[in-house]
Design a protein around this motif. Structure first.
Motif, PDB file in Angstrom:
ATOM      1  N   UNK A 122     -10.887 -24.819 -15.164  1.00 34.81           N
ATOM      2  CA  UNK A 122      -9.955 -24.620 -14.049  1.00 34.81           C
ATOM      3  C   UNK A 122     -10.018 -23.163 -13.631  1.00 34.81           C
ATOM      4  N   UNK A 123      -9.719 -22.914 -12.355  1.00 33.97           N
ATOM      5  CA  UNK A 123      -9.802 -21.545 -11.845  1.00 33.97           C
ATOM      6  C   UNK A 123      -8.771 -21.334 -10.749  1.00 33.97           C
ATOM      7  N   UNK A 124      -8.370 -20.073 -10.600  1.00 36.77           N
ATOM      8  CA  UNK A 124      -7.481 -19.667  -9.510  1.00 36.77           C
ATOM      9  C   UNK A 124      -8.160 -18.546  -8.751  1.00 36.77           C
ATOM     10  N   UNK A 125      -8.239 -18.694  -7.439  1.00 34.35           N
ATOM     11  CA  UNK A 125      -8.842 -17.672  -6.578  1.00 34.35           C
ATOM     12  C   UNK A 125      -7.723 -17.040  -5.765  1.00 34.35           C
ATOM     13  N   UNK A 126      -7.478 -15.748  -5.999  1.00 33.41           N
ATOM     14  CA  UNK A 126      -6.401 -15.028  -5.319  1.00 33.41           C
ATOM     15  C   UNK A 126      -6.996 -14.089  -4.275  1.00 33.41           C
ATOM     16  N   UNK A 127      -6.668 -14.321  -3.021  1.00 28.87           N
ATOM     17  CA  UNK A 127      -7.129 -13.432  -1.944  1.00 28.87           C
ATOM     18  C   UNK A 127      -6.156 -12.272  -1.788  1.00 28.87           C
ATOM     19  N   UNK A 128      -6.715 -11.062  -1.638  1.00 31.68           N
ATOM     20  CA  UNK A 128      -5.900  -9.875  -1.390  1.00 31.68           C
ATOM     21  C   UNK A 128      -6.122  -9.456   0.058  1.00 31.68           C
ATOM     22  N   UNK A 129      -5.091  -9.501   0.899  1.00 32.64           N
ATOM     23  CA  UNK A 129      -5.265  -9.106   2.307  1.00 32.64           C
ATOM     24  C   UNK A 129      -5.772  -7.675   2.413  1.00 32.64           C
ATOM     25  N   UNK A 130      -6.750  -7.463   3.249  1.00 40.88           N
ATOM     26  CA  UNK A 130      -7.335  -6.127   3.393  1.00 40.88           C
ATOM     27  C   UNK A 130      -6.332  -5.133   3.966  1.00 40.88           C
ATOM     28  N   UNK A 131      -5.320  -5.633   4.727  1.00 40.79           N
ATOM     29  CA  UNK A 131      -4.341  -4.759   5.373  1.00 40.79           C
ATOM     30  C   UNK A 131      -3.166  -4.414   4.469  1.00 40.79           C
ATOM     31  N   UNK A 132      -3.250  -4.782   3.185  1.00 39.51           N
ATOM     32  CA  UNK A 132      -2.167  -4.468   2.253  1.00 39.51           C
ATOM     33  C   UNK A 132      -2.124  -2.961   1.993  1.00 39.51           C
ATOM     34  N   UNK A 133      -0.929  -2.377   2.113  1.00 38.27           N
ATOM     35  CA  UNK A 133      -0.765  -0.961   1.789  1.00 38.27           C
ATOM     36  C   UNK A 133      -0.547  -0.811   0.289  1.00 38.27           C
ATOM     37  N   UNK A 134      -1.343   0.053  -0.325  1.00 36.55           N
ATOM     38  CA  UNK A 134      -1.297   0.234  -1.778  1.00 36.55           C
ATOM     39  C   UNK A 134      -1.354   1.723  -2.107  1.00 36.55           C
ATOM     40  N   UNK A 135      -1.073   2.029  -3.359  1.00 38.99           N
ATOM     41  CA  UNK A 135      -1.353   3.369  -3.873  1.00 38.99           C
ATOM     42  C   UNK A 135      -2.777   3.333  -4.413  1.00 38.99           C
ATOM     43  N   UNK A 136      -3.675   4.020  -3.710  1.00 35.04           N
ATOM     44  CA  UNK A 136      -5.080   4.028  -4.131  1.00 35.04           C
ATOM     45  C   UNK A 136      -5.280   5.122  -5.167  1.00 35.04           C
ATOM     46  N   UNK A 137      -5.725   4.765  -6.372  1.00 39.48           N
ATOM     47  CA  UNK A 137      -5.861   5.775  -7.431  1.00 39.48           C
ATOM     48  C   UNK A 137      -7.031   6.717  -7.184  1.00 39.48           C
ATOM     49  N   UNK A 138      -7.055   7.810  -7.911  1.00 39.65           N
ATOM     50  CA  UNK A 138      -8.206   8.702  -7.886  1.00 39.65           C
ATOM     51  C   UNK A 138      -9.370   7.985  -8.562  1.00 39.65           C
TER      52      UNK A 138
END
Length: 344
Positions: A122-138
């Protein structure tokens, strides 16, 4: 028949047998050479990035698999998480002809975390919207140094500024889920894969008319070739509210269609088709170093032979409109955290 005639026939027989033997040996050598060349070619197709070395120990913990009692090297059965990116490449004539544009560089307009359960059924595929605002790490850079941490950055900017390494680190930072592997497929490779499989069949609930992706479809079921399947995956303005969430819905339909097409195509009965599919896949892939050989890819594929498309669940990371920008989204809590927790 005279004795001389019989002697001549007996004398010819070893020569004939020798000729047949040499022909069979030559055929075998040529066959092995062709197989060896095919393996070398497919293996050398694969590009890779050493993500483990780049990120070191500054990552979520990796679960320890339960030791196997088997004395042989068994197929892996532990849970695995794979970050799959679709690279909207702008380089190369093939990608530009498929809508990549004329600018340089690449973007990750498709991002999916593929979680395969322990047992690989069994598997779960989670899409992450490209327009999501995040804290981008170094993120460390291949050329040395590192990128700066950025607050309120678009999710897909991680790939743009720091490539696969930064994409993986950003996903791990927002999910606290260790990515065991990384797979990236580009524009032209995706189209070639669909064509090698004979196309895919998808169903859309509404008419599609998108000037940007150049796709026009009536609501209903359609069999798409590689170029049209790629346009289907890129469509966003011709459906729904024109946001990235509509495009994700189409991409999830396409994932299921691909799985169903692969499962219904008996590639082993056609070596030519099998090679065509393998060449399309390997020629378009960038992976982590844990999947950068045919042997490793085949081992992963063999471990998934019990996974049917019916057991693949597709979801989108829960999001809400960003307070700072109506054209952006942020993770919806606590729903997003609960989803990622279920995959650890």
């Amino acid at each position: 028949m005279t004795g001389d005639d019989e002697d001549r026939r007996v004398g010819r027989r070893p020569r004939v047998l020798k000729a047949v033997g040499l022909t069979l040996a030559g055929t075998l050598v040529l066959g092995c050479a062709a197989a060896g060349w095919a393996y070398w070619h497919l293996n050398s197709n694969i590009k890779s990035v050493d993500i483990n070395s780049a990120l070191g120990d500054d990552r979520p913990a990796k679960p320890t698999p339960t030791p196997s009692a088997s004395q042989e090297a068994p197929l892996p059965t532990e849970a695995v998480n794979i970050l799959v990116l679709g690279s909207d490449s702008r380089s190369g004539k093939e990608n530009q002809a498929l809508g990549g544009g004329s600018s340089t560089g690449a973007r990750s307009d498709t991002a999916m975390v593929v979680h395969i359960d322990a047992g690989r059924t069994a598997a779960t595929v989670v899409s992450i919207p490209r327009d999501t605002l995040v804290t981008r790490p170094s993120c460390p850079l291949e050329s040395g140094g590192s990128t700066s941490m950025a607050y309120g950055a678009m999710f897909n900017s991680a790939y743009s500024v720091g490539g696969p390494v930064c994409a993986v680190k950003t996903v791990e930072s927002i999910t606290d889920v260790r990515m065991d592997h990384y797979i990236e497929i580009d524009f032209s490779g995706f189209a070639k894969l669909v064509d090698a499989l004979g196309g895919v069949t998808v169903t859309t609930d509404e008419d599609i008319d998108d000037d940007d992706s150049h796709l026009t479809l009536k609501a209903g079921t359609h069999h798409l070739n590689g170029k049209r399947a790629l346009a289907f995956a890129r469509t966003r303005h011709g459906i729904g509210d024109g946001s990235d969430l509509g495009r994700i819905g189409l991409q999830q339909k396409l994932v299921r269609a691909l799985l169903e097409q692969i499962s219904s195509t008996n590639l082993l009965t056609s070596p030519t088709k099998l090679y065509s599919v393998a060449d399309a896949i390997t020629g378009s892939l960038t992976t982590d170093t844990g999947l950068d050989s045919l042997t490793e890819l085949m081992s992963l594929g063999e471990s998934l032979k019990g996974l049917s498309s019916d057991e693949v669940k597709t979801v989108t990371m829960p999001v809400v409109t960003a307070p700072s920008n109506p054209n952006r989204v942020v993770a919806k809590e606590p729903a997003a955290s609960e989803l990622w927790e279920s995959l650890r």
